[in-house]
Design a protein around this motif. Structure first.
Motif, PDB file in Angstrom:
ATOM      1  N   ILE A 152      -4.223  -3.153 -43.549  1.00  0.00           N
ATOM      2  CA  ILE A 152      -2.733  -2.605 -43.023  1.00  0.00           C
ATOM      3  C   ILE A 152      -2.659  -3.166 -41.944  1.00  0.00           C
ATOM      4  CG2 ILE A 152      -1.822  -0.488 -42.093  1.00  0.00           C
ATOM      5  CD1 ILE A 152      -3.357   1.141 -44.235  1.00  0.00           C
ATOM      6  N   CYS A 153      -3.616  -3.383 -40.988  1.00  0.00           N
ATOM      7  CA  CYS A 153      -3.447  -4.103 -39.744  1.00  0.00           C
ATOM      8  C   CYS A 153      -3.025  -5.542 -39.776  1.00  0.00           C
ATOM      9  CB  CYS A 153      -4.738  -4.142 -38.965  1.00  0.00           C
ATOM     10  SG  CYS A 153      -5.280  -2.570 -38.194  1.00  0.00           S
ATOM     11  N   LEU A 154      -3.352  -6.197 -40.718  1.00  0.00           N
ATOM     12  CA  LEU A 154      -2.929  -7.714 -40.890  1.00  0.00           C
ATOM     13  C   LEU A 154      -1.432  -7.630 -41.449  1.00  0.00           C
ATOM     14  CD1 LEU A 154      -4.011 -10.569 -41.306  1.00  0.00           C
ATOM     15  CD2 LEU A 154      -4.464 -10.219 -43.733  1.00  0.00           C
ATOM     16  N   HIS A 155      -1.049  -6.599 -42.232  1.00  0.00           N
ATOM     17  CA  HIS A 155       0.328  -6.810 -42.709  1.00  0.00           C
ATOM     18  C   HIS A 155       1.202  -6.234 -41.463  1.00  0.00           C
ATOM     19  CE1 HIS A 155      -1.337  -7.316 -46.821  1.00  0.00           C
ATOM     20  NE2 HIS A 155      -0.090  -7.692 -47.218  1.00  0.00           N
ATOM     21  N   LEU A 156       0.868  -5.408 -40.762  1.00  0.00           N
ATOM     22  CA  LEU A 156       1.723  -4.591 -39.866  1.00  0.00           C
ATOM     23  C   LEU A 156       1.818  -5.626 -38.675  1.00  0.00           C
ATOM     24  CD1 LEU A 156       0.312  -0.985 -39.480  1.00  0.00           C
ATOM     25  CD2 LEU A 156       2.654  -2.056 -40.637  1.00  0.00           C
ATOM     26  N   SER A 157       0.722  -6.412 -38.157  1.00  0.00           N
ATOM     27  CA  SER A 157       0.947  -7.220 -37.201  1.00  0.00           C
ATOM     28  C   SER A 157       1.652  -8.614 -37.538  1.00  0.00           C
ATOM     29  CB  SER A 157      -0.399  -7.873 -36.719  1.00  0.00           C
ATOM     30  OG  SER A 157      -1.123  -8.615 -37.761  1.00  0.00           O
ATOM     31  N   GLY A 158       1.864  -8.919 -38.946  1.00  0.00           N
ATOM     32  CA  GLY A 158       2.723 -10.079 -39.325  1.00  0.00           C
ATOM     33  C   GLY A 158       4.322  -9.330 -39.310  1.00  0.00           C
ATOM     34  N   LEU A 159       4.505  -8.254 -39.051  1.00  0.00           N
ATOM     35  CA  LEU A 159       6.068  -7.969 -38.900  1.00  0.00           C
ATOM     36  C   LEU A 159       6.838  -8.724 -37.963  1.00  0.00           C
ATOM     37  CD1 LEU A 159       5.869  -4.195 -40.075  1.00  0.00           C
ATOM     38  CD2 LEU A 159       6.310  -6.159 -41.262  1.00  0.00           C
ATOM     39  N   LYS A 160       7.875  -9.366 -38.221  1.00  0.00           N
ATOM     40  CA  LYS A 160       8.381  -9.787 -37.057  1.00  0.00           C
ATOM     41  C   LYS A 160       8.952  -8.996 -35.968  1.00  0.00           C
ATOM     42  CE  LYS A 160      12.019 -13.463 -36.188  1.00  0.00           C
ATOM     43  NZ  LYS A 160      13.154 -14.371 -36.916  1.00  0.00           N
ATOM     44  N   GLY A 161       8.934  -9.127 -34.977  1.00  0.00           N
ATOM     45  CA  GLY A 161       9.547  -8.248 -33.764  1.00  0.00           C
ATOM     46  C   GLY A 161       8.487  -7.191 -33.173  1.00  0.00           C
TER      47      GLY A 161
END
Length: 399
Positions: A152-161
């Protein structure tokens, strides 16, 4: 203005290019009906004087704090507050039983099938980030007990902005997970610790583990997290005799110790006599330590921040009960069951899970979120009225 339920249902069908079965419409209606309820509006007083320690500053309509330019109107309420901070509860489960958070008998947990899945969390988070949210905090229950926390952290941290990915945790099993969590983009931590006495820790949390929490704090410092905060809920007769000990902790450790006023939630047996007001805590600190200096706070900051001469860390005060900060509130909460809560102390919630599973597209979800944000009150009800208002236990809401 909120779109009528019938129109919103029809709009969702048109966007999908097909008709949904009646049960899907009913599911979305379930999610939207919460929007029809309102937070109670009550009277209190706004008093920033140290002498009136129990004043709940809620009398006047707050002046709207300056906000950053929003990317969309979805996150702007009717008072001009732009909500760029989303707190996401990943689970209702916890490996502690803190007395101010959970009733002694525990709470009824939401069935797993009714909690947001990994993909649903990422979808909703992406919706918020593309609309202007630049800070996400993961909460629980205890977020570290969720098996897919790293992913979850990996995907969230990849969100642009997204600029900040934070987590509030009890620290019990954190130390071993921290290296990987940092690799996955987690960059800020709040670790809950209400006592520095191991035996008292076991009494307050109904579990053992004080040494493991201390290990997690030290591990976070060693790993170089950009922000390490220690949350301490102060309760009279319980840990108010340790205030200066917590401040002493900041002498050598570069942490921010945050003293939090005891807040009422269902099941935590809140009583005003247990509340230790900010003014009283501040007096104790000033009597013991020299060179206590107020720092400049951001308009949306919930804490009053201070530094002390010669200390590596800082101290802060969360004054939710005696001096509210509603005027600068920029926070929204996504609960583990998919409900959106626009005010921590307000009972109103709206389900996002039901519309998602009913097939509503992103545009439809944005309208539901926007309507909920627009209905946010200017301020919470005030200390004594909050205590009488039905609300969920903190374990359900998320720390």
């Amino acid at each position: 203005m909120m779109m009528p339920l019938r129109c919103l249902s029809e709009l969702a069908r048109r966007r999908r290019g097909c008709c949904r079965p009646d049960h899907a419409v009913d599911a979305m209606r379930t999610g939207l009906q919460c929007l029809m309820s309102t937070c109670s509006s009550t009277k209190a007083t706004d008093n920033h004087s140290f002498s009136n320690t129990y004043a709940t500053s809620c009398a006047n309509l707050p002046e709207v704090a300056p906000s950053e330019a929003p990317l969309s109107d979805m996150l702007v309420d009717s008072f001009g507050r732009f909500h760029n901070y989303l707190r996401i509860s990943l689970t209702e489960r916890c490996n502690l039983r803190c007395q101010y958070c959970m009733p002694a008998e525990g709470v009824e947990l939401t069935p797993s099938a009714e909690l947001l899945s990994h993909d649903e969390i990422i979808r909703v988070a992406d919706l918020f980030v593309t609309s202007g949210v630049d800070k996400i905090r993961l909460t629980g229950g205890e977020p570290t007990i969720r098996k897919d926390i790293e992913d979850i952290c990996l995907h969230l941290s990849g969100l642009k902005g997204l600029k900040t990915l934070a987590m509030t945790t009890n620290g019990l099993v954190l130390s071993k997970k921290l290296p990987r969590l940092k690799e996955c983009g987690l960059n800020a931590l709040n670790i809950s610790l209400d006592t520095l006495v191991p035996a008292k820790f076991e009494f307050m949390t109904r579990r053992k583990g004080h040494s493991r929490v201390m290990e997690s704090i030290d591990a976070a410092i060693e790993l170089g997290f950009q922000s390490v905060k220690v949350n301490c809920v102060v309760m009279r007769g319980m840990n108010d005799d340790e205030i200066c000990d917590f401040v002493e902790m900041t002498r050598d450790k570069p942490v921010n110790v945050r003293f939090i006023e005891f807040m009422p939630f269902d099941g935590n047996v809140w009583n005003v006599k247990k509340l230790v007001p900010y003014a009283e805590i501040m007096d104790k600190v000033r009597q013991r330590f020299n060179g206590v200096e107020r720092l400049q706070d951001h308009p949306s900051e919930t804490a009053k921040n201070f530094k002390i001469d010669g200390h590596a860390g800082t101290i802060s005060f969360i004054t939710s009960m005696t001096q509210h900060f509603c005027a600068g509130c920029n926070r929204l909460r996504l609960l583990a069951d998919g409900n959106l809560k626009v005010c921590l102390f307000g009972p109103s919630e709206v389900s996002l899970r039901e519309p998602i599973r009913a097939g509503v597209d992103d545009a439809g979800l944005r309208e539901i979120i926007s309507a909920a944000v627009k209905r946010k009150k200017a301020k919470h009800a005030g200390m004594f009225d909050i205590a009488k208002t039905a609300n969920r236990p903190m374990i359900h809401i998320g720390g």
